[in-house]
Write a protein that holds these residues in place. Structure first.
Motif, PDB file in Angstrom:
ATOM      1  N   MET A 159      -8.042  21.115  24.293  1.00  0.00           N
ATOM      2  CA  MET A 159      -7.084  19.990  23.972  1.00  0.00           C
ATOM      3  C   MET A 159      -5.722  20.587  23.561  1.00  0.00           C
ATOM      4  O   MET A 159      -4.734  20.216  24.042  1.00  0.00           O
ATOM      5  CB  MET A 159      -7.641  19.034  22.725  1.00  0.00           C
ATOM      6  N   TYR A 160      -5.785  21.721  22.744  1.00  0.00           N
ATOM      7  CA  TYR A 160      -4.359  22.320  22.428  1.00  0.00           C
ATOM      8  C   TYR A 160      -3.895  23.072  23.590  1.00  0.00           C
ATOM      9  O   TYR A 160      -2.632  23.429  23.504  1.00  0.00           O
ATOM     10  CB  TYR A 160      -4.936  23.241  21.306  1.00  0.00           C
ATOM     11  N   HIS A 161      -4.804  23.882  24.296  1.00  0.00           N
ATOM     12  CA  HIS A 161      -4.219  24.840  25.034  1.00  0.00           C
ATOM     13  C   HIS A 161      -4.282  24.896  26.562  1.00  0.00           C
ATOM     14  O   HIS A 161      -3.294  25.540  27.315  1.00  0.00           O
ATOM     15  CB  HIS A 161      -5.214  26.143  24.845  1.00  0.00           C
ATOM     16  N   LYS A 162      -5.007  23.876  27.025  1.00  0.00           N
ATOM     17  CA  LYS A 162      -4.948  23.751  28.812  1.00  0.00           C
ATOM     18  C   LYS A 162      -3.782  23.540  29.419  1.00  0.00           C
ATOM     19  O   LYS A 162      -3.327  24.151  30.424  1.00  0.00           O
ATOM     20  CB  LYS A 162      -6.117  22.785  28.921  1.00  0.00           C
ATOM     21  N   LEU A 163      -3.039  22.378  28.658  1.00  0.00           N
ATOM     22  CA  LEU A 163      -1.654  22.149  29.445  1.00  0.00           C
ATOM     23  C   LEU A 163      -0.707  23.391  29.966  1.00  0.00           C
ATOM     24  O   LEU A 163      -0.077  23.593  30.841  1.00  0.00           O
ATOM     25  CB  LEU A 163      -1.118  20.997  28.693  1.00  0.00           C
ATOM     26  N   TYR A 164      -0.734  24.543  28.919  1.00  0.00           N
ATOM     27  CA  TYR A 164       0.367  25.600  28.896  1.00  0.00           C
ATOM     28  C   TYR A 164      -0.354  26.635  29.624  1.00  0.00           C
ATOM     29  O   TYR A 164       0.633  27.540  29.929  1.00  0.00           O
ATOM     30  CB  TYR A 164       0.524  26.042  27.384  1.00  0.00           C
ATOM     31  N   LYS A 165      -1.594  26.383  30.407  1.00  0.00           N
ATOM     32  CA  LYS A 165      -1.900  27.705  30.980  1.00  0.00           C
ATOM     33  C   LYS A 165      -1.204  28.106  32.072  1.00  0.00           C
ATOM     34  O   LYS A 165      -1.074  29.310  32.135  1.00  0.00           O
ATOM     35  CB  LYS A 165      -3.305  26.869  31.857  1.00  0.00           C
ATOM     36  N   GLY A 209     -11.530  25.413  16.025  1.00  0.00           N
ATOM     37  CA  GLY A 209     -12.377  24.966  17.147  1.00  0.00           C
ATOM     38  C   GLY A 209     -13.527  24.041  16.872  1.00  0.00           C
ATOM     39  O   GLY A 209     -14.329  23.690  17.370  1.00  0.00           O
ATOM     40  N   GLY A 210     -13.573  23.720  15.759  1.00  0.00           N
ATOM     41  CA  GLY A 210     -14.537  22.849  15.161  1.00  0.00           C
ATOM     42  C   GLY A 210     -15.494  23.462  14.029  1.00  0.00           C
ATOM     43  O   GLY A 210     -16.468  23.133  13.645  1.00  0.00           O
ATOM     44  N   MET A 211     -15.010  24.280  13.135  1.00  0.00           N
ATOM     45  CA  MET A 211     -15.590  25.048  11.913  1.00  0.00           C
ATOM     46  C   MET A 211     -17.051  25.451  12.304  1.00  0.00           C
ATOM     47  O   MET A 211     -18.277  25.268  11.998  1.00  0.00           O
ATOM     48  CB  MET A 211     -15.866  23.983  10.628  1.00  0.00           C
ATOM     49  N   ARG A 249       6.677  15.493  14.966  1.00  0.00           N
ATOM     50  CA  ARG A 249       5.535  16.046  14.156  1.00  0.00           C
ATOM     51  C   ARG A 249       4.566  17.183  14.966  1.00  0.00           C
ATOM     52  O   ARG A 249       4.488  16.394  16.043  1.00  0.00           O
ATOM     53  CB  ARG A 249       4.671  15.055  13.439  1.00  0.00           C
ATOM     54  N   PRO A 250       4.049  17.854  14.364  1.00  0.00           N
ATOM     55  CA  PRO A 250       3.234  18.758  14.909  1.00  0.00           C
ATOM     56  C   PRO A 250       1.673  17.988  15.429  1.00  0.00           C
ATOM     57  O   PRO A 250       1.389  17.127  14.509  1.00  0.00           O
ATOM     58  CB  PRO A 250       2.726  19.863  13.965  1.00  0.00           C
ATOM     59  N   PHE A 251       1.066  18.460  16.437  1.00  0.00           N
ATOM     60  CA  PHE A 251      -0.304  17.823  17.033  1.00  0.00           C
ATOM     61  C   PHE A 251      -0.332  16.288  16.715  1.00  0.00           C
ATOM     62  O   PHE A 251      -1.404  15.573  16.349  1.00  0.00           O
ATOM     63  CB  PHE A 251      -1.268  18.269  16.117  1.00  0.00           C
ATOM     64  N   THR A 252       0.739  15.552  17.063  1.00  0.00           N
ATOM     65  CA  THR A 252       0.925  14.053  16.848  1.00  0.00           C
ATOM     66  C   THR A 252       1.633  13.243  18.072  1.00  0.00           C
ATOM     67  O   THR A 252       2.643  13.810  18.431  1.00  0.00           O
ATOM     68  CB  THR A 252       1.591  13.704  15.459  1.00  0.00           C
ATOM     69  N   GLN A 253       0.653  12.498  18.583  1.00  0.00           N
ATOM     70  CA  GLN A 253       1.433  11.649  19.486  1.00  0.00           C
ATOM     71  C   GLN A 253       2.542  10.722  18.820  1.00  0.00           C
ATOM     72  O   GLN A 253       1.763   9.779  17.831  1.00  0.00           O
ATOM     73  CB  GLN A 253       0.355  10.517  20.256  1.00  0.00           C
TER      74      GLN A 253
END
Ligand SMILES: *Cc1c(COP(=O)(O)O)cnc(C)c1O
Length: 455
Positions: A165-171, A229-231, A16-20
């Motif tokens: 949370m979504y983006h950093k790892l892929y930098k 990003g948090g509405m 699943r997306p966005f899911t551990q």
């Protein structure tokens, strides 16, 4: 198949997306298997009904199983489901493009098709860069994006993303950007107050452009609401002023309307509130009322004509396309959607609902953990805090959003949290009575998780 077997197979075969994925072993995290939907309601295989308060990931606008849309799909299916978009065309795509351009009534005149929001953003970035190349400015290849921004999950879109949370790892995989401050009025990065500020957070963009405009292709924003990003909501004036800054420095304004487009803010596109025209807009989510994957990137004659040339295989061609580009089934729905919205006189239709939401969300204000209440058109968000005075946020470990979500389910609404926000992005067909019901459910769920007893 029975529910137990379905859940077992779901866990066994699906990523699943966005899911551990391991978290799904816990009962409370098991996906809810939806069997059908009608209007604003979803029904699971046990017969439980839920108000779809998130419009099924912000895409649905006319409710589930809309008769006219369903009919349109069947009708189109009898004609042609899909045809190659190289060398061929079809009526739905031609009619839709013409109608969309006529509704925008301005300088955005050329429609490029793809099939999801992230890709619409990729297209915009490539288009903007190539435009500058064709104009003799190949060094203009950097983009400016905002903190807390979300533009999708493909690598170009992730490059301009600003949510760690979504983006950093892929930098390490991404291209370099310049990141500007987020217009987060409740937690202003400049320490200002909204009612007295002069949109001071724009200074951070202006500084970047002042220094480096010669190397910058475009500024990309989510108009009025940084949704994922948090509405985070900000005034239209920001966009108006940003337009003149971009003009001053010969930098393109890319407006990512993927979430806000198609009347989510009360107008067809959010940029209309700012009285300006962007150079490129990206649209997806509401474009087919939530029935088919489709997206468009729309731009101006000015950009389009930079690519226009006699040399058919030269570097002026825009090399981008997908196997499902301008998918006829999706286009037939998109066209019908525009017709329905027009017949509904959608702007007028939404006004009383928007007011009703404003009225109903007020009941949250006195709660001790409600830090901020925000609304833009048909989007409402309630930011929860540990402490109202200091605005101290709840930490991820507190799991407040999750707890409220679970309470919401019991009470019959899908209140998928966004960070520490409870939010409502419902289908437009929600009635005023249902708005009351939904906000009551959310209020009850909130009080169950965070009782508002006197201190
Ligand atoms: C959802 C979203 C996207 C990505 O769209 P997908 O169809 O999920 O790829 C891009 N930009 C914004 C502002 C979004 O909300």
């Amino acid at each position: 198949m029975n529910k137990k077997q379905l859940l077992e197979d779901d866990l066994k075969y699906i990523w699943r997306p966005f899911t551990q994925m391991k978290s799904l072993e816990k009962d409370e995290n098991k996906p809810i298997i939806i069997k059908k939907g009608k209007g604003i309601y979803l029904e699971d295989i046990d017969g439980n009904k839920y108000i779809d308060a998130v419009s099924s990931w912000w895409v649905n606008t006319l409710g589930h199983s809309n008769k006219r849309i369903n009919k349109t799909i069947t009708k189109q299916l009898k004609k042609i489901e899909h045809v190659i978009f190289g060398g061929f065309s079809h009526e739905p795509v031609i009619e839709f493009s013409k109608k969309l351009v006529s509704l925008m009534n301005n300088k955005l005149t050329k429609v490029f098709f793809s099939d999801n929001g992230s890709t619409a953003v990729e297209v915009a970035l490539k288009m903007a860069y190539q435009y500058h190349v064709l104009k003799g400015n190949p060094q203009k290849r950097k983009f400016v994006a905002l903190k807390n921004s979300y533009h999708g999950d493909t690598l170009g879109a992730v490059s301009v993303g600003g949510v760690d949370m979504y983006h950093k790892l892929y930098k390490p995989l991404l291209f370099e950007i310049e990141q500007a401050e987020s217009p987060y009025c409740y937690r202003c990065p400049m320490g200002c107050e909204r009612n007295t500020c002069k949109i001071d957070c724009l200074l951070s963009i202006e500084k970047i452009l002042e220094k480096d405009a010669n190397n910058i292709a475009g500024v990309i924003i989510e108009p009025l609401v940084q949704a994922a990003g948090g509405m985070i909501m900000y005034p239209a004036e920001y966009i108006t002023k940003l337009r003149s800054i971009c003009d001053k420095y010969n930098v393109l304004l890319i407006d990512d309307e993927v979430a806000m487009g198609f009347y989510r803010t009360g107008k067809l596109f959010a940029y209309e509130h700012a009285g300006i025209v962007p150079d490129i807009i990206c649209c997806a989510k509401g474009i087919t009322a939530g029935y088919m994957p489709l997206s468009v990137t729309v731009t101006t004659d000015e950009i389009y004509s930079a690519f226009y040339d006699d040399d058919v295989d030269g570097y002026k061609t825009f090399y981008h396309g997908h196997s499902y580009t301008a998918y006829p089934l999706a286009l037939s729905v998109a066209l019908e959607n525009l017709k329905i919205l027009e017949e509904m006189k959608i702007e007028e239709y939404l006004k009383p609902k928007i007011s009703k939401f404003s009225k109903e969300i007020e009941k949250f204000r006195s709660h001790k953990n409600v830090g901020d209440i925000r609304q833009t058109g048909m989007i409402c968000a309630i930011e929860l805090v540990k402490d109202k005075q200091t605005k101290e946020p709840f930490s991820y470990e507190d799991g407040i959003g999750k707890k409220i979500y679970l309470e919401g389910l019991k009470l019959g609404a899908i209140l998928r949290p966004m960070w520490n926000c409870i939010y409502f992005i419902t289908p437009y067909i929600i009635t005023e009575k249902e708005i009351e019901k939904l906000t009551d459910i959310a209020f009850k769920a909130l009080n169950k998780v965070l009782p508002n007893e006197e201190k």
